[in-house]
Design an enzyme around this catalytic site. Sequence first.
Site, PDB file in Angstrom:
ATOM      1  N   LYS A 110       2.916 -15.683   7.271  1.00 33.33           N
ATOM      2  CA  LYS A 110       1.592 -15.935   7.848  1.00 33.33           C
ATOM      3  C   LYS A 110       0.974 -17.197   7.246  1.00 33.33           C
ATOM      4  CE  LYS A 110       0.829 -12.041  10.246  1.00 33.33           C
ATOM      5  NZ  LYS A 110       0.777 -10.629  10.164  1.00 33.33           N
ATOM      6  N   LYS A 193      11.387 -11.403  15.246  1.00 30.69           N
ATOM      7  CA  LYS A 193      10.780 -10.086  15.490  1.00 30.69           C
ATOM      8  C   LYS A 193       9.741 -10.163  16.621  1.00 30.69           C
ATOM      9  CE  LYS A 193       7.300  -8.795  12.978  1.00 30.69           C
ATOM     10  NZ  LYS A 193       6.366  -8.471  11.905  1.00 30.69           N
ATOM     11  N   LYS A 196       2.699  -9.580  17.554  1.00 28.62           N
ATOM     12  CA  LYS A 196       1.598  -9.443  18.523  1.00 28.62           C
ATOM     13  C   LYS A 196       1.137 -10.791  19.073  1.00 28.62           C
ATOM     14  CE  LYS A 196      -0.191  -5.281  16.261  1.00 28.62           C
ATOM     15  NZ  LYS A 196      -0.952  -4.933  15.064  1.00 28.62           N
TER      16      LYS A 196
HETATM   17  P1  TYM Z   1       1.029  -3.700  12.116  1.00 29.96           P
HETATM   18  O1  TYM Z   1      -0.109  -3.444  13.015  1.00 29.96           O
HETATM   19  O2  TYM Z   1       1.424  -5.130  11.892  1.00 29.96           O
HETATM   20  O3  TYM Z   1       2.313  -2.942  12.596  1.00 29.96           O
HETATM   21  C1  TYM Z   1       2.229  -1.568  12.906  1.00 29.96           C
HETATM   22  C2  TYM Z   1       3.586  -0.914  12.808  1.00 29.96           C
HETATM   23  O4  TYM Z   1       4.476  -1.460  13.781  1.00 29.96           O
HETATM   24  C3  TYM Z   1       5.695  -1.843  13.147  1.00 29.96           C
HETATM   25  N1  TYM Z   1       6.253  -3.000  13.883  1.00 29.96           N
HETATM   26  C4  TYM Z   1       7.498  -3.052  14.372  1.00 29.96           C
HETATM   27  N2  TYM Z   1       8.515  -2.158  14.352  1.00 29.96           N
HETATM   28  C5  TYM Z   1       9.673  -2.515  14.966  1.00 29.96           C
HETATM   29  N3  TYM Z   1       9.851  -3.710  15.582  1.00 29.96           N
HETATM   30  C6  TYM Z   1       8.853  -4.642  15.625  1.00 29.96           C
HETATM   31  N4  TYM Z   1       9.038  -5.798  16.243  1.00 29.96           N
HETATM   32  C7  TYM Z   1       7.611  -4.314  14.996  1.00 29.96           C
HETATM   33  N5  TYM Z   1       6.433  -4.982  14.860  1.00 29.96           N
HETATM   34  C8  TYM Z   1       5.620  -4.155  14.164  1.00 29.96           C
HETATM   35  C9  TYM Z   1       5.288  -2.201  11.734  1.00 29.96           C
HETATM   36  O5  TYM Z   1       6.377  -2.155  10.855  1.00 29.96           O
HETATM   37  C10 TYM Z   1       4.252  -1.127  11.443  1.00 29.96           C
HETATM   38  O6  TYM Z   1       4.867   0.080  11.040  1.00 29.96           O
HETATM   39  N6  TYM Z   1       0.580  -3.240   7.271  1.00 29.96           N
HETATM   40  C11 TYM Z   1       0.733  -2.341   8.413  1.00 29.96           C
HETATM   41  C12 TYM Z   1      -0.537  -1.541   8.635  1.00 29.96           C
HETATM   42  C13 TYM Z   1      -0.896  -0.728   7.449  1.00 29.96           C
HETATM   43  C14 TYM Z   1      -0.144   0.371   6.914  1.00 29.96           C
HETATM   44  C15 TYM Z   1      -0.860   0.824   5.778  1.00 29.96           C
HETATM   45  C16 TYM Z   1       1.043   1.004   7.322  1.00 29.96           C
HETATM   46  C17 TYM Z   1      -1.975  -0.877   6.643  1.00 29.96           C
HETATM   47  N7  TYM Z   1      -1.963   0.035   5.648  1.00 29.96           N
HETATM   48  C18 TYM Z   1      -0.395   1.896   5.030  1.00 29.96           C
HETATM   49  C19 TYM Z   1       1.496   2.078   6.540  1.00 29.96           C
HETATM   50  C20 TYM Z   1       0.788   2.509   5.409  1.00 29.96           C
HETATM   51  C21 TYM Z   1       1.150  -3.175   9.602  1.00 29.96           C
HETATM   52  O7  TYM Z   1       1.977  -3.981   9.486  1.00 29.96           O
HETATM   53  O8  TYM Z   1       0.597  -2.990  10.777  1.00 29.96           O
END
Ligand code: TYM
Length: 327
Positions: A110, A193, A196
Site C-alpha cells: 500500500k 490478487k 477492491k
Molecule cells: P479486507 O477487507 O481487506 O479483506 C477481507 C477478507 O477477504 C480476504 N480476501 C481474499 N481472499 C481470497 N482472495 C482474495 N483475492 C482476497 N481479497 C481479500 C482477506 O484475506 C480477508 O480475510 N485486515 C482484514 C480485516 C480485519 C481482520 C481483523 C480480519 C481487521 N481486523 C481481525 C481478521 C481478524 C482485511 O484484510 O480485510
Amino acid sequence: MRILSGIKPTGELTLGNYLGALKNFKAFEKQGECFIFIADLHALTLPIEPKVLKENSKSLAAFYLASGLDPKKTTLFLQSDVSAHSELNAILQNYLYMGELSRMTQFKDKAKSMKDSAIGLGLFAYPVLMSADILLYDADVVPVGEDQVQHIELTRDLVNRFNKRYGKVLVMPKANINKVSKRIMSLSDPTKKMSKSDPKGDIYLKDNPDVIRKKIMSAVTDSGNEIKYDEVNKPGISNLLVIYAAIKGIDIPASEKHFQGYRYGDFKKEIADTVINELKPFMERYQEIMKSDLVNQVLLDGAKRANKIANITLKRVKRAVGLFDEK
Ligand code: TYM
C-alpha cells in the site's frame, strides 16, 4: 472455541472477499462462538469519504446477514462501537516494533506508491489494531484469506512476547485459511490478487449478471487449449478452476476433472453461469435486508454483547501491565 473475523468496509466487496472469507464464516457457527465484525476503524487507514464509509458499513452488515450468519448465534458488530478495540490498541502498540511492522507485505504494497508524508500512522500500525481485534475476544481461530496470515503470525509473536513477560494473559490465535479459495486472482492479471480497486479484474458482488458474464468471458486466459491447473504456466485458467471449486465446495482436481475436454469458450461460459447462480440468491437476500430495519437492530444487539466480552479481556490486560483499575 471462539472464532473471530472481520472485513474492512472500504470499497465494493469482491468475489475474492466472498470466497476467501465471507462464504466460509457460516460453517463456524456449529463449531463455536463466532464474532464477526465490520472493521470500520481500519477503513480509516486510507482516505475515504464519510458518506461512503457509512454506507459501506451498513452494506457489509447486510452482506454478513445475507451469507446466512445467524445473529442469535454470531455476534455481529461494528468495531467502532466497542471502544475496547482502541484502548487495547493503545496498550499493545508498545509490544510491536517498527522493524516488524515495516516488513508487513500489506503495508509495503500500500505504501509503495505513496509519499512518506502521506502515509498515516494508522496504515503503518494496522496490524496492532488487528491484534487488538483478535485478542479482545480470546479468539482461537481466525478465518481469513492468505493475505492476512502474516498479520496473524505477528499477533502470535505478540502473544508469546506478552505472555512471557506477564504470564498467561492472552489467548494464542490461529489463522484458518480455506485451502481452495485462499487467494482469488484478478481476472485481468491473474498473477495479481483480486483486490477492491481494480474494476476490470474484480468481480464485485453488486455487479449485475451481464457485467459478471462480460468480465468472465473476457478474463485473461493462457495460450494452449487445455483446461489444466498450473499456477505458473496457466494462471488464468487455474484461477477460474479455483473459483469453480470454491463455489461448488469441491477440490481443485475435481474441478479440473469436471472441465476435461472443454474448450476455453464453453469453460468460461460455465464459470460465468456458476458465479451468477451463486450470487443471485445471495444478492436477493441482501436487497431484502437492506430494505428492512434488521441491520440496525443486529448491530445494536451485537455491540452490547461484544462490549461485555471485550471489556473483560481489557480489564485483564490492564491489570497485568499495572494500569490502576480497581473498579
Ligand atoms: P479486507 O477487507 O481487506 O479483506 C477481507 C477478507 O477477504 C480476504 N480476501 C481474499 N481472499 C481470497 N482472495 C482474495 N483475492 C482476497 N481479497 C481479500 C482477506 O484475506 C480477508 O480475510 N485486515 C482484514 C480485516 C480485519 C481482520 C481483523 C480480519 C481487521 N481486523 C481481525 C481478521 C481478524 C482485511 O484484510 O480485510
